[in-house]
Write an enzyme that holds these catalytic residues in place. Structure first.
Site: not given
Ligand code: BGC
Length: 765
Positions: A357-358, A487, A599-600
């Site tokens: 989804w990035d 996550e 986490k984000q």
């Molecule tokens: C992130 C995801 C991301 C993936 C690839 C993961 O660590 O939590 O949001 O899509 O890395 O960049």
């Protein structure tokens, strides 16, 4: 944080050879042209630590899944972009002694990535164990004007001896991926040629039948003249080599030019690969290294004209943002709608080179503003073409309708196999819908909706319709068992972001339906028929929109990340002993899941996407609550916080968060750059400057800027393409100057006031 690179505005420079840093540098100094790319491995043999990497975009392998406990619905394979033929190899030996920097005393080592002109260079003096010294200057690039061509200039000078110099130029297809699940090699040899008429190698993948054909030519020049040499032709399994031995004198420079062409069965019929490859190689050789390099510099110049950001007064920030822009432009060029952007691009194996989804959440904004519209459109078409597979994926998980796009994919099939992500991190579907909105909102290209967009939106909406459930106790729709962008929470109920982006998709799809009904009625009828779209389902979506449940904390006036979030012990990151960070390396998964740490960006990701729907106070309350609890252990996170902090006028925080992404790889901030660079989050650095510090948005077709300048910077400027206008936005301490570089009329808003110009506007601030 280690800083071992020299500060420079246009170059990344490593001075002095440090074996322990080599794998990090191999990632940072990677080169690519969207079609192929490689880590900055050495041309000559190197027996020290090194991750070899040569990648052909879109050539992947479905490596058999490896999991501890199989769960129904898991994908059978994890696709990975393959380490492909090593075409840079030029081994050197002197009187039988091998040049290997791991075994030499290395002096005057300089490795440079020239971002202005798009090439990698390296020079050093090596003292071999025998005491003989050689001086080497190497330069190489992958061409962006002839995308199948790579070229190397490798000069070697004996410093203190005369003797026999042996050169072995080769193509080696006997390579492997370090992340191979079962330690298998993925390539078989198809054919090879190595004689007076040429040297080439064709290999194919053990599954899926991707063929890669490489051909090479070596020219040797002494005293400015091409030398005719006697070569020995070497053939081995998946390998061809040309070996030459010359007698060399002290201080006599020998220059080698190695030209390589790589073509694949993605673009040509298998039977024609060799012919095309040889023909294209011949064309490149005729041009010669210096002309190819000149073309390269010119083509990069054109890219910089559209995408450069200039920062005055802060070389470190300047170097960082150029590095980010450079790597993004090396990774994806947008001509091929079958390709996408892997989180590591061509710089490493991690994440398998798959699409996440990035792309929609982070990369599309960058390409929308810095390149031709067709490029971001191709990123959308990539998903459109995979709609069938996304529908299959939803069926596989038991849904009767709709489409669930994969968390990570190569060809549309899901490759991820951690249940909490594969099955639960479904918010990705929302980002893909939002990508369509973003594209149409920015470009004004509404034709996309009837042509491709609606089909994707309807199928995603159908998925959401079935994924929510009605909770009688609440009299509301809920969404159970999901993982949000954060996550560090799994299987949670009513993740605010997921609920919101789901409903937003239903709202947007309904608006697009109305638009098409009113403006493209024939096409709408056709699409309604193709999709079997019924009024009842549109009404059902309205019911969900009206009655969706959103967790909130009324007292704090915030959206709750998910049900029960406030039951967790509330601790702030600043109160954590730093020795616990990063949590993902220091804590058990169980402890992470039970903690309140994020986490984000999660709720804040939603407020970033949908910022026009929320007032500043709402954004502020949520920002002030969530930022202190966020550990930013995904590189995608700080940029979202930076943009929101800019919006809230919290300039210090905005800058602090910007710094966390901008030099993430250059300073190896997370100690993981040896796996490759964080390409997708590089788009986030760009966003932090343009959307954050520049305050750029598009509302109802109008470009809006609300800029400020970080205290440390003297001024900064960025380029954006907007609806046919190439604009330079220059932000100085007390004024903003906007120049239309192609002299097209534009009306835009700066700090809340409208201006119209086809030249230049100066706004005092
Ligand atoms: C992130 C995801 C991301 C993936 C690839 C993961 O660590 O939590 O949001 O899509 O890395 O960049």
């Amino acid at each position: 944080m280690k800083q071992y690179l020299k500060m420079d505005e246009w170059n990344i420079i490593e001075e002095g050879f440090d074996e322990d840093n080599n794998e990090v540098s191999e990632g940072i100094f990677s080169i690519g042209n969207g079609y192929m790319g490689q880590r900055a491995n050495f041309e000559e043999i190197y027996s020290g630590k090194s991750l070899k990497g040569n990648y052909m975009a879109g050539v992947y392998y479905p490596d058999k899944t490896r999991v501890g406990w199989w769960k129904n619905g898991y994908p059978e394979y994890f696709a990975k972009v393959l380490n492909s033929t090593n075409w840079i190899g030029i081994d050197i030996s002197i009187d039988g002694e091998i040049l290997d920097l791991a075994k030499c005393e290395v002096k005057d080592f300089v490795r440079t990535l020239n971002m202005k002109e798009g090439y990698l260079s390296r020079s050093f003096v090596a003292k071999l164990p025998s005491g003989k010294q050689v001086k080497v200057d190497a330069k190489r690039f992958v061409s962006i004007t002839l995308k199948e061509i790579g070229a190397i200039k490798y000069s070697i000078t004996p410093v203190n001896f005369e003797g026999e110099l042996s050169i072995l130029s080769y193509l080696d297809g006997d390579v492997k991926n370090e992340d191979s699940n079962y330690d298998e090699k993925f390539w078989d040899e198809v054919s090879k040629q190595c004689d007076e008429d040429g040297s080439s190698l064709i290999i194919k993948t053990k599954k899926l039948d991707f063929h890669v054909c490489s051909a090479m030519k070596l020219d040797i020049v002494k005293d400015g003249k091409k030398v005719d040499y006697n070569h020995v032709f070497i053939k081995a399994e998946k390998y061809v080599g040309n070996s030459v031995t010359l007698t060399v004198k002290q201080n006599e420079e020998i220059v080698m030019y190695k030209y390589v062409c790589n073509v694949t069965s993605r673009d040509y019929e298998i039977e024609e690969l060799l012919e095309v490859c040889n023909k294209n190689l011949e064309k490149a050789c005729l041009k010669g290294f210096e002309t190819l390099l000149k073309d390269q510099a010119h083509a990069w110049g054109e890219k910089w004209k559209q995408s450069d950001i200039v920062i005055e007064g802060d070389v470190s920030a300047q170097q960082a943002i150029r590095f980010n822009i450079f790597q993004l432009n090396q990774t994806y060029t947008g001509e091929d709608d079958r390709l996408n952007i892997g989180p590591k691009g061509f710089t490493g194996e991690k994440y398998g080179g798959g699409t996440y989804w990035d792309t929609e959440a982070y990369c599309i904004p960058f390409y929308l503003s810095t390149a031709d519209t067709s490029i971001s459109r191709n990123l959308l078409i990539y998903r459109y073409k995979q709609l069938g597979k996304a529908k299959e994926n939803a069926r596989k998980l038991g849904f009767t309708k709709g489409a669930l796009y994969p968390m990570v994919t190569m060809n549309g099939e899901e490759c991820h196999n951690e249940w909490e992500i594969t099955f639960e991190e479904i918010h990705r579907n929302g980002a893909i819908a939002h990508g369509i909105y973003n594209y149409v909102n920015y470009t004004g290209d509404k034709s996309y909706l009837g042509q491709y967009g609606l089909e994707v939106l309807v199928e995603i909406s159908r998925f959401w319709e079935e994924r929510v459930s009605f909770a009688p106790s609440k009299g509301k729709y809920v969404m159970l068992g999901v993982t949000g962008p954060n996550e560090y929470e799994n299987n949670s109920n009513n993740n605010w972001y997921t609920n919101r982006i789901a409903c937003w998709t239903l709202e947007y799809t309904s608006k697009v339906i109305d638009y098409l009904k009113n403006n493209e009625d024939q096409r709408y009828l056709e699409l309604a028929q193709i999709l079997g779209l019924k009024e009842e389902e549109i009404s059902k979506w309205q019911d969900i929109i009206k009655n969706m449940y959103y967790p909130v904390d009324a007292e704090l006036g915030i959206f709750l990340q998910q049900d029960g979030y406030m039951d967790k012990e509330q601790i702030l990151v600043k109160d954590l002993d730093p020795k616990h960070l990063p949590l993902n390396q220091k804590w058990s998964w169980d402890r992470i899941l039970r903690s309140c740490f994020i986490k984000q960006a999660d709720v804040l990701q939603g407020l970033y996407f949908l910022q026009d729907e929320y007032d500043l106070d709402t954004i502020r309350r949520n920002f002030e609550f969530y930022e202190p609890r966020t550990v930013h252990e995904s590189s995608l996170s700080p940029c979202v916080h930076s943009i929101l902090a800019s919006k809230l006028g919290n300039q210090e925080k905005a800058y602090e968060m910007y710094l966390r992404t901008a030099r993430l790889d250059l300073d190896n901030y997370n100690d993981d750059t040896k796996d490759g660079c964080h390409i997708t989050s590089m788009a986030g650095s760009w966003m932090s400057i343009v959307e954050g510090f520049g305050g750029m948005r598009v509302e109802d077709g109008k470009l809006i800027l609300n800029p400020f300048i970080p205290e440390k910077w003297g001024s900064f400027s960025f380029k954006i393409m907007f609806r046919g206008n190439l604009l330079k936005v220059n932000i100085k301490k007390h004024k903003v100057i906007i120049t239309s570089e192609n002299k097209k009329l534009i009306t835009l808003s700066v700090n809340g006031k409208d201006y119209t110009t086809e030249n230049e506007i100066e706004v005092l601030s």
